[in-house]
Design an enzyme around this catalytic site. Sequence first.
Site, PDB file in Angstrom:
ATOM      1  N   ASP A  82      20.391 -16.121 -24.654  1.00 18.45           N
ATOM      2  CA  ASP A  82      19.819 -15.840 -25.954  1.00 18.45           C
ATOM      3  C   ASP A  82      20.961 -15.241 -26.790  1.00 18.45           C
ATOM      4  OD1 ASP A  82      17.907 -15.250 -28.004  1.00 18.45           O
ATOM      5  OD2 ASP A  82      17.889 -13.170 -27.307  1.00 18.45           O
ATOM      6  N   LEU A  83      20.793 -15.184 -28.094  1.00 21.04           N
ATOM      7  CA  LEU A  83      21.876 -14.670 -28.951  1.00 21.04           C
ATOM      8  C   LEU A  83      21.575 -13.258 -29.470  1.00 21.04           C
ATOM      9  CD1 LEU A  83      24.476 -15.045 -30.675  1.00 21.04           C
ATOM     10  CD2 LEU A  83      23.050 -16.164 -32.377  1.00 21.04           C
ATOM     11  N   ASP A  84      20.554 -13.166 -30.346  1.00 25.80           N
ATOM     12  CA  ASP A  84      20.250 -11.884 -30.991  1.00 25.80           C
ATOM     13  C   ASP A  84      19.768 -10.867 -29.957  1.00 25.80           C
ATOM     14  OD1 ASP A  84      20.683 -12.811 -33.722  1.00 25.80           O
ATOM     15  OD2 ASP A  84      18.874 -13.997 -33.462  1.00 25.80           O
TER      16      ASP A  84
ATOM     17  N   THR B 248      22.252  -8.082 -33.314  1.00 26.96           N
ATOM     18  CA  THR B 248      21.682  -8.529 -34.587  1.00 26.96           C
ATOM     19  C   THR B 248      20.155  -8.358 -34.658  1.00 26.96           C
ATOM     20  OG1 THR B 248      21.917 -10.678 -33.542  1.00 26.96           O
ATOM     21  CG2 THR B 248      23.411 -10.193 -35.352  1.00 26.96           C
TER      22      THR B 248
ATOM     23  N   SER C 237      19.043 -20.050 -28.509  1.00 24.92           N
ATOM     24  CA  SER C 237      18.566 -19.068 -29.487  1.00 24.92           C
ATOM     25  C   SER C 237      17.632 -19.712 -30.489  1.00 24.92           C
ATOM     26  CB  SER C 237      19.765 -18.480 -30.240  1.00 24.92           C
ATOM     27  OG  SER C 237      19.324 -17.729 -31.358  1.00 24.92           O
ATOM     28  N   ALA C 238      16.610 -18.956 -30.896  1.00 21.50           N
ATOM     29  CA  ALA C 238      15.677 -19.432 -31.917  1.00 21.50           C
ATOM     30  C   ALA C 238      16.311 -19.398 -33.304  1.00 21.50           C
ATOM     31  CB  ALA C 238      14.434 -18.555 -31.911  1.00 21.50           C
TER      32      ALA C 238
ATOM     33  N   GLU D 183      17.684 -12.754 -21.695  1.00 22.70           N
ATOM     34  CA  GLU D 183      16.848 -12.525 -22.885  1.00 22.70           C
ATOM     35  C   GLU D 183      16.575 -11.057 -23.151  1.00 22.70           C
ATOM     36  OE1 GLU D 183      15.016 -13.368 -25.422  1.00 22.70           O
ATOM     37  OE2 GLU D 183      15.267 -15.527 -25.481  1.00 22.70           O
TER      38      GLU D 183
HETATM   39  C1  BG6 Z   1      15.746 -14.854 -32.876  1.00 23.08           C
HETATM   40  C2  BG6 Z   1      15.437 -13.444 -33.301  1.00 23.08           C
HETATM   41  O1  BG6 Z   1      16.889 -14.874 -32.082  1.00 23.08           O
HETATM   42  O2  BG6 Z   1      15.938 -15.675 -34.016  1.00 23.08           O
HETATM   43  C3  BG6 Z   1      14.229 -13.427 -34.225  1.00 23.08           C
HETATM   44  O3  BG6 Z   1      15.170 -12.652 -32.166  1.00 23.08           O
HETATM   45  C4  BG6 Z   1      14.463 -14.370 -35.400  1.00 23.08           C
HETATM   46  O4  BG6 Z   1      14.009 -12.108 -34.676  1.00 23.08           O
HETATM   47  C5  BG6 Z   1      14.817 -15.762 -34.879  1.00 23.08           C
HETATM   48  O5  BG6 Z   1      13.293 -14.434 -36.207  1.00 23.08           O
HETATM   49  C6  BG6 Z   1      15.110 -16.759 -36.009  1.00 23.08           C
HETATM   50  O6  BG6 Z   1      16.300 -16.407 -36.623  1.00 23.08           O
HETATM   51  P1  BG6 Z   1      16.868 -17.028 -37.968  1.00 23.08           P
HETATM   52  O7  BG6 Z   1      18.299 -16.525 -37.982  1.00 23.08           O
HETATM   53  O8  BG6 Z   1      16.781 -18.507 -37.843  1.00 23.08           O
HETATM   54  O9  BG6 Z   1      16.056 -16.500 -39.076  1.00 23.08           O
HETATM   55 MG    MG Z   2      16.979 -12.010 -28.658  1.00 24.66          MG
END
Ligand code: BG6
Ligand code: MG
Length: 216
Positions: A7-9, A15, A113-114, A168
Amino acid sequence: MKGILFDLDGVIADTAVYHFSAWRQLIKKHFNCDLPDELEVKTKGVSREDSLTAILSYLKIDISEEEFEALAIEKNQLYLQSLTTMTETDILPGIKSLIDDCKSKGLKLALASASKNGPIILDKLGLAHVFDAIVDPSEVRKGKPAPDIFLAAARQLDLLPSECVGLEDSVAGITAINTAGIVSIGVGGPELNHAKARFETTKDVTLEKIEKVFKR
Ligand code: BG6
Ligand code: MG
C-alpha cells in the site's frame, strides 16, 4: 514468498494524515462542520469517491452529482498542495531498507494503492523505478475492502496470491488482502488485528519478520 504488495499512503509515505486534513478543510469550508477522528479510519484505504460518500453519509448531507464531483476535485487540490514539499526524506522509517532487502533477495514488488496520485508520489520519493508493477486503481472494478486491487497486483507480477504478502495500514486494506487469499501484514493500531501479523510502525517491519510470518 515471491512478491510483496505495498500500500502507499501510511505504509510508504506519511500521507494518510494529509488526506484526512484535506477532507477536514473541505468540509469546514463548505458545510462548517468538524469531522471526528473516528471517520479517518473509515476513509483510510478507501477511494476518493467512497471516502466522500462515507463523509456525506455521516453528516447526513445530500448533494447533486455535480456538487459531488466538484468537492472531490477540490479535495484533491487541497491534498496536492500538502505534497508540494515532499521529497525522499518523507519515505516512512524502515521502508527504504525493506525495499532494498526485497530487491537483493530477488522478490518482485508491486504497488496496490487506491490513490490516483500514486505515480506522482513515487516520483517525488525517488521510488518510481523500484516497482515491477503499479496497479492503476481506475482500472480495478471494486476498491478496497474488495480484494480486486491486490489480486490485480499479484497477477501483474505473474504470481499466485498464495506467493505474496500484502502490507497495509488500513482496515479496508487488510480485509482486501485477506479476501484475496494473500498473507496480510498490518502497520498500525489494534484496528488491524484482523491481519495475519501486525506491527505498530513501519520501523518494526523487516524482511526477516515478514518471512517468519509467511512461514507461520
Ligand atoms: C488511499 C488513502 O491510499 O488513497 C485514502 O488511504 C484515499 O485515504 C485514497 O482516499 C484515494 O486517494 P487519491 O489520492 O486518489 O484521492
Ligand atoms: Mg494506506
